[in-house]
Motif scaffolding. Structure first.
Motif, PDB file in Angstrom:
ATOM      1  N   ASN A   1       0.806  -1.200  -0.002  1.00  0.00           N
ATOM      2  CA  ASN A   1      -0.034  -0.185   0.011  1.00  0.00           C
ATOM      3  C   ASN A   1       0.840   1.052  -0.061  1.00  0.00           C
ATOM      4  O   ASN A   1       1.604   1.626   1.128  1.00  0.00           O
ATOM      5  CB  ASN A   1      -0.983  -0.046   1.086  1.00  0.00           C
ATOM      6  N   LEU A   2       1.097   1.788  -1.032  1.00  0.00           N
ATOM      7  CA  LEU A   2       1.927   3.049  -1.304  1.00  0.00           C
ATOM      8  C   LEU A   2       1.250   4.322  -1.037  1.00  0.00           C
ATOM      9  O   LEU A   2       1.574   5.480  -1.520  1.00  0.00           O
ATOM     10  CB  LEU A   2       2.524   2.728  -2.510  1.00  0.00           C
ATOM     11  N   ASP A   3      -0.187   4.262  -0.795  1.00  0.00           N
ATOM     12  CA  ASP A   3      -0.893   5.587  -0.600  1.00  0.00           C
ATOM     13  C   ASP A   3      -0.651   6.072   0.721  1.00  0.00           C
ATOM     14  O   ASP A   3      -1.159   5.637   1.735  1.00  0.00           O
ATOM     15  CB  ASP A   3      -2.509   4.965  -0.588  1.00  0.00           C
ATOM     16  N   LEU A   4       0.393   7.230   0.786  1.00  0.00           N
ATOM     17  CA  LEU A   4       0.589   7.731   1.793  1.00  0.00           C
ATOM     18  C   LEU A   4      -0.528   8.647   2.474  1.00  0.00           C
ATOM     19  O   LEU A   4      -1.226   9.473   1.678  1.00  0.00           O
ATOM     20  CB  LEU A   4       1.983   8.815   1.645  1.00  0.00           C
TER      21      LEU A   4
ATOM     22  N   TRP B   1      -3.304   7.252   3.764  1.00  0.00           N
ATOM     23  CA  TRP B   1      -4.453   6.380   3.635  1.00  0.00           C
ATOM     24  C   TRP B   1      -5.208   6.202   5.348  1.00  0.00           C
ATOM     25  O   TRP B   1      -6.479   6.301   5.186  1.00  0.00           O
ATOM     26  CB  TRP B   1      -4.572   5.351   3.118  1.00  0.00           C
ATOM     27  N   SER B   2      -4.441   5.828   6.100  1.00  0.00           N
ATOM     28  CA  SER B   2      -4.714   5.478   7.469  1.00  0.00           C
ATOM     29  C   SER B   2      -5.448   6.624   8.178  1.00  0.00           C
ATOM     30  O   SER B   2      -6.421   6.773   8.794  1.00  0.00           O
ATOM     31  CB  SER B   2      -3.988   4.859   8.349  1.00  0.00           C
TER      32      SER B   2
ATOM     33  N   LYS C   1      -6.923   9.371   6.390  1.00  0.00           N
ATOM     34  CA  LYS C   1      -8.119   9.664   5.726  1.00  0.00           C
ATOM     35  C   LYS C   1      -9.201   8.581   6.313  1.00  0.00           C
ATOM     36  O   LYS C   1     -10.294   8.910   6.443  1.00  0.00           O
ATOM     37  CB  LYS C   1      -7.895   9.295   4.114  1.00  0.00           C
TER      38      LYS C   1
ATOM     39  N   THR D   1       1.487  -6.250   5.264  1.00  0.00           N
ATOM     40  CA  THR D   1       1.408  -5.278   4.138  1.00  0.00           C
ATOM     41  C   THR D   1       2.578  -4.353   4.287  1.00  0.00           C
ATOM     42  O   THR D   1       2.806  -3.515   5.443  1.00  0.00           O
ATOM     43  CB  THR D   1       0.102  -4.596   4.171  1.00  0.00           C
TER      44      THR D   1
ATOM     45  N   GLU E   1       3.491  -0.739   3.915  1.00  0.00           N
ATOM     46  CA  GLU E   1       2.767   0.366   3.933  1.00  0.00           C
ATOM     47  C   GLU E   1       3.658   1.571   4.230  1.00  0.00           C
ATOM     48  O   GLU E   1       4.158   1.616   5.049  1.00  0.00           O
ATOM     49  CB  GLU E   1       1.651   0.435   5.219  1.00  0.00           C
TER      50      GLU E   1
ATOM     51  N   ASP F   1       2.598   4.325   5.228  1.00  0.00           N
ATOM     52  CA  ASP F   1       1.864   4.908   6.434  1.00  0.00           C
ATOM     53  C   ASP F   1       2.475   4.307   7.674  1.00  0.00           C
ATOM     54  O   ASP F   1       2.802   4.913   8.504  1.00  0.00           O
ATOM     55  CB  ASP F   1       0.572   4.590   6.612  1.00  0.00           C
TER      56      ASP F   1
END
Length: 164
Positions: A58-61, A63-64, A66, A130, A132, A134
């Motif tokens: 999960n490379l969506d910095l 996300w947690s 949000k 995962t 991540e 985050d």
């Protein structure tokens, strides 16, 4: 281990770390030993104690954060525990380095970042979690908080030593 046991264990570790840090004569040696033991504990808890089979990236910095703001259950705890988990790393590394190196704060942060990147890569490599961004962010924040706690303790100790 449930979240309450994790928090209690973390509280015990932080208490031991702070007690060790106040023992100025042995602080550097105990901090080095503590850093090694705690690093092994982090690797065990985050990689080797998990069952094999689950992995993702999960490379969506952010996300947690949000998800937490959108009311997703358990997100605050996940963020909080990831931060708290690395506070001892910051305290131990600062206790070990003391005033030896000019760039010790950067070196301390780099150690925390490297440890968490290693954990994330091992989780991916061994299919035990995962990877991540985050987690890397939150663990780095925890390391920085540990460094700041150490700096505050040292400032207070310096003020008290000046009064004696």
């Amino acid at each position: 281990m449930n979240a309450h046991q994790n928090i209690l264990a973390l509280f015990v570790v932080c208490s031991v770390v702070l007690i060790v840090h106040t023992l100025s004569k042995w602080r550097q040696k105990l901090s080095f030993g503590g850093l090694i033991v705690y690093t092994l504990f982090v690797l065990y808890k985050t990689v080797f104690s998990r069952k094999r089979g689950f992995y993702s990236v999960n490379l969506d910095l952010g996300w947690s954060y949000k998800a937490m703001l959108n009311g997703v259950p358990g997100m605050f705890s996940q963020i909080y525990l990831n931060i708290m988990f690395f506070i001892p790393v910051g305290i131990f590394i600062e206790g070990f380095l003391l005033k030896k190196y000019k760039g010790r704060y950067i070196l301390s942060i780099v150690y925390g970042v490297m440890l968490t990147v290693i954990v994330e890569c091992l989780q991916l490599l061994f299919h035990r979690g995962t990877f991540e961004l985050d987690d890397i962010l939150n663990n780095t924040i925890g390391t920085i908080i540990g460094i700041l706690i150490t700096l505050k303790i040292n400032m207070c100790r310096g003020k008290n030593n000046g009064r004696s």
